[in-house]
Motif scaffolding. Structure first.
Motif, PDB file in Angstrom:
ATOM      1  N   ARG A 166       0.824  -1.206   0.000  1.00 40.29           N
ATOM      2  CA  ARG A 166       0.000   0.000   0.000  1.00 40.29           C
ATOM      3  C   ARG A 166       0.863   1.264   0.000  1.00 40.29           C
ATOM      4  N   ALA A 167       1.938   1.254   0.766  1.00 40.85           N
ATOM      5  CA  ALA A 167       2.739   2.469   0.927  1.00 40.85           C
ATOM      6  C   ALA A 167       3.767   2.664  -0.177  1.00 40.85           C
ATOM      7  N   PHE A 168       4.355   1.553  -0.675  1.00 47.32           N
ATOM      8  CA  PHE A 168       5.489   1.658  -1.593  1.00 47.32           C
ATOM      9  C   PHE A 168       5.242   1.016  -2.958  1.00 47.32           C
ATOM     10  N   GLY A 169       4.138   0.275  -3.098  1.00 43.66           N
ATOM     11  CA  GLY A 169       3.812  -0.308  -4.393  1.00 43.66           C
ATOM     12  C   GLY A 169       4.298  -1.718  -4.586  1.00 43.66           C
ATOM     13  N   TYR A 170       5.195  -2.182  -3.715  1.00 45.76           N
ATOM     14  CA  TYR A 170       5.681  -3.548  -3.804  1.00 45.76           C
ATOM     15  C   TYR A 170       6.024  -4.063  -2.410  1.00 45.76           C
ATOM     16  N   GLY A 171       6.268  -5.372  -2.329  1.00 44.78           N
ATOM     17  CA  GLY A 171       6.468  -6.004  -1.038  1.00 44.78           C
ATOM     18  C   GLY A 171       7.766  -5.613  -0.364  1.00 44.78           C
ATOM     19  N   PRO A 172       7.927  -5.977   0.908  1.00 45.39           N
ATOM     20  CA  PRO A 172       9.111  -5.553   1.660  1.00 45.39           C
ATOM     21  C   PRO A 172      10.409  -6.138   1.132  1.00 45.39           C
ATOM     22  N   LYS A 173      10.379  -7.296   0.507  1.00 47.58           N
ATOM     23  CA  LYS A 173      11.629  -7.855  -0.020  1.00 47.58           C
ATOM     24  C   LYS A 173      12.155  -7.024  -1.179  1.00 47.58           C
ATOM     25  N   THR A 174      11.257  -6.605  -2.060  1.00 43.93           N
ATOM     26  CA  THR A 174      11.688  -5.738  -3.168  1.00 43.93           C
ATOM     27  C   THR A 174      12.178  -4.399  -2.636  1.00 43.93           C
ATOM     28  N   LEU A 175      11.441  -3.836  -1.681  1.00 47.01           N
ATOM     29  CA  LEU A 175      11.857  -2.563  -1.095  1.00 47.01           C
ATOM     30  C   LEU A 175      13.215  -2.695  -0.415  1.00 47.01           C
ATOM     31  N   ALA A 176      13.439  -3.811   0.282  1.00 45.46           N
ATOM     32  CA  ALA A 176      14.725  -4.029   0.946  1.00 45.46           C
ATOM     33  C   ALA A 176      15.865  -4.090  -0.073  1.00 45.46           C
ATOM     34  N   ARG A 177      15.634  -4.749  -1.217  1.00 47.23           N
ATOM     35  CA  ARG A 177      16.667  -4.808  -2.269  1.00 47.23           C
ATOM     36  C   ARG A 177      17.027  -3.405  -2.740  1.00 47.23           C
ATOM     37  N   ILE A 178      16.015  -2.570  -2.930  1.00 44.57           N
ATOM     38  CA  ILE A 178      16.259  -1.220  -3.430  1.00 44.57           C
ATOM     39  C   ILE A 178      16.967  -0.369  -2.379  1.00 44.57           C
ATOM     40  N   ARG A 179      16.566  -0.524  -1.121  1.00 42.95           N
ATOM     41  CA  ARG A 179      17.237   0.220  -0.058  1.00 42.95           C
ATOM     42  C   ARG A 179      18.707  -0.217   0.074  1.00 42.95           C
ATOM     43  N   ARG A 180      18.971  -1.499  -0.021  1.00 39.74           N
ATOM     44  CA  ARG A 180      20.355  -1.985   0.059  1.00 39.74           C
ATOM     45  C   ARG A 180      21.165  -1.460  -1.125  1.00 39.74           C
ATOM     46  N   PHE A 181      20.581  -1.461  -2.307  1.00 33.60           N
ATOM     47  CA  PHE A 181      21.224  -0.915  -3.506  1.00 33.60           C
ATOM     48  C   PHE A 181      21.613   0.549  -3.291  1.00 33.60           C
ATOM     49  N   GLN A 182      20.712   1.330  -2.715  1.00 37.77           N
ATOM     50  CA  GLN A 182      21.007   2.736  -2.473  1.00 37.77           C
ATOM     51  C   GLN A 182      22.106   2.907  -1.422  1.00 37.77           C
ATOM     52  N   ARG A 183      22.088   2.074  -0.383  1.00 39.71           N
ATOM     53  CA  ARG A 183      23.157   2.147   0.621  1.00 39.71           C
ATOM     54  C   ARG A 183      24.507   1.818  -0.008  1.00 39.71           C
ATOM     55  N   ALA A 184      24.522   0.812  -0.875  1.00 41.37           N
ATOM     56  CA  ALA A 184      25.768   0.424  -1.530  1.00 41.37           C
ATOM     57  C   ALA A 184      26.305   1.553  -2.401  1.00 41.37           C
ATOM     58  N   LEU A 185      25.423   2.225  -3.138  1.00 36.78           N
ATOM     59  CA  LEU A 185      25.880   3.335  -3.971  1.00 36.78           C
ATOM     60  C   LEU A 185      26.438   4.469  -3.113  1.00 36.78           C
ATOM     61  N   ASP A 186      25.784   4.746  -1.994  1.00 31.86           N
ATOM     62  CA  ASP A 186      26.285   5.796  -1.101  1.00 31.86           C
ATOM     63  C   ASP A 186      27.702   5.473  -0.627  1.00 31.86           C
ATOM     64  N   GLU A 187      27.925   4.219  -0.231  1.00 34.20           N
ATOM     65  CA  GLU A 187      29.257   3.812   0.228  1.00 34.20           C
ATOM     66  C   GLU A 187      30.277   3.902  -0.897  1.00 34.20           C
ATOM     67  N   ALA A 188      29.910   3.454  -2.086  1.00 35.43           N
ATOM     68  CA  ALA A 188      30.842   3.466  -3.214  1.00 35.43           C
ATOM     69  C   ALA A 188      31.182   4.892  -3.634  1.00 35.43           C
ATOM     70  N   ARG A 189      30.214   5.794  -3.560  1.00 34.17           N
ATOM     71  CA  ARG A 189      30.467   7.185  -3.939  1.00 34.17           C
ATOM     72  C   ARG A 189      31.427   7.864  -2.973  1.00 34.17           C
ATOM     73  N   ARG A 190      31.528   7.319  -1.765  1.00 31.84           N
ATOM     74  CA  ARG A 190      32.504   7.867  -0.808  1.00 31.84           C
ATOM     75  C   ARG A 190      33.914   7.338  -1.063  1.00 31.84           C
ATOM     76  N   GLY A 191      34.063   6.498  -2.073  1.00 29.95           N
ATOM     77  CA  GLY A 191      35.376   5.996  -2.435  1.00 29.95           C
ATOM     78  C   GLY A 191      35.726   4.653  -1.843  1.00 29.95           C
ATOM     79  N   ARG A 192      34.795   3.986  -1.222  1.00 29.95           N
ATOM     80  CA  ARG A 192      35.067   2.694  -0.607  1.00 29.95           C
ATOM     81  C   ARG A 192      35.201   1.630  -1.696  1.00 29.95           C
TER      82      ARG A 192
END
Length: 227
Positions: A166-192
């Motif tokens: 209802r809130a995000f359009g897809y289930g929590p597993k898909t949302l978790a994948r997208i959130r993890r993807f965004q966290r990974a990009l944030d870390e990589a952009r810091r040069g890690r």
């Protein structure tokens, strides 16, 4: 993304952002819905499951207001699942309900906030559902495994799934994948280094990270980060 900036709206507290498009402008999935002002039109950008290439001219400015978790369903009166991977004119979704008292001299950020306020005037939100959606988003953004989120929030797994759809359009597993993807990009952009990024963000290894980024972004990590 070239020339990206964001701030908290002074009137609503919602996240306002703008980006100056580059050639081949690529929008990455982030689990959010946005109200856009672009080419003199108000558009709702639904939650994406993969990258979207925007047909924008280099230097063109796109401005948006990010709906806080759960609010889009309440304000638009449309199931968010129907908006996944779509772009729709706001008027086609809400008619005149989003017609705020905008003046021609207002900038795009002011216009977006006025429309957002106008939508709230016609809404009858379920406050408990909004609080649960926000809590779900915080837990998944922090990397809490989906299996543990229901226990942390004290709700049945089925209720958690319905809340996520209802809130995000897809289930929590898909949302978790997208959130993890965004966290990974944030870390990589810091040069890690990517191997470290994979380890600290919950991927099995760097190859797993590369596969997931390629699926969601349409490019492997190194090419994406060069852009």
């Amino acid at each position: 993304m070239g020339g990206y900036r964001e701030l908290r709206g002074p009137r609503t507290g919602a996240v306002l952002w703008s980006v100056r498009a580059e050639a081949g402008h690529r929008v990455l999935p982030d689990g959010a819905l946005d109200l856009l002002w672009w080419r003199e039109r108000l558009t709702v950008a639904g939650p994406d499951t993969s990258a979207v290439l925007v047909d924008a001219e280099p230097g063109e400015v796109i401005t948006g207001l990010r709906f806080p978790p759960g609010t889009a369903a309440e304000l638009l009166g449309v199931p968010v699942a129907e908006l996944v991977d779509t772009r729709a004119d706001l008027a086609d979704l809400v008619g005149t309900r989003g017609a705020g008292p905008a003046r021609r001299t207002d900038g795009p950020e002011e216009l977006l906030e006025q429309v957002y306020v106008a939508l709230w005037r016609h809404a009858d939100p379920d406050r408990a559902a909004l609080r649960l959606a926000a809590a779900l988003d915080r837990q998944l953004s922090a990397g809490t495994p989906v299996a543990a989120v229901a226990a942390v929030l004290g709700v049945p797994v089925r209720s958690l799934y319905r809340t996520s759809v209802r809130a995000f359009g897809y289930g929590p597993k898909t949302l978790a994948r997208i959130r993890r993807f965004q966290r990974a990009l944030d870390e990589a952009r810091r040069g890690r280094p990517l191997a470290e990024v994979a380890a600290v963000t919950g991927y099995t290894d760097q190859a797993h990270l590369t596969r997931e980024v390629s699926r969601l972004a349409g490019l492997p990590p190194r090419r994406l980060l060069r852009g």
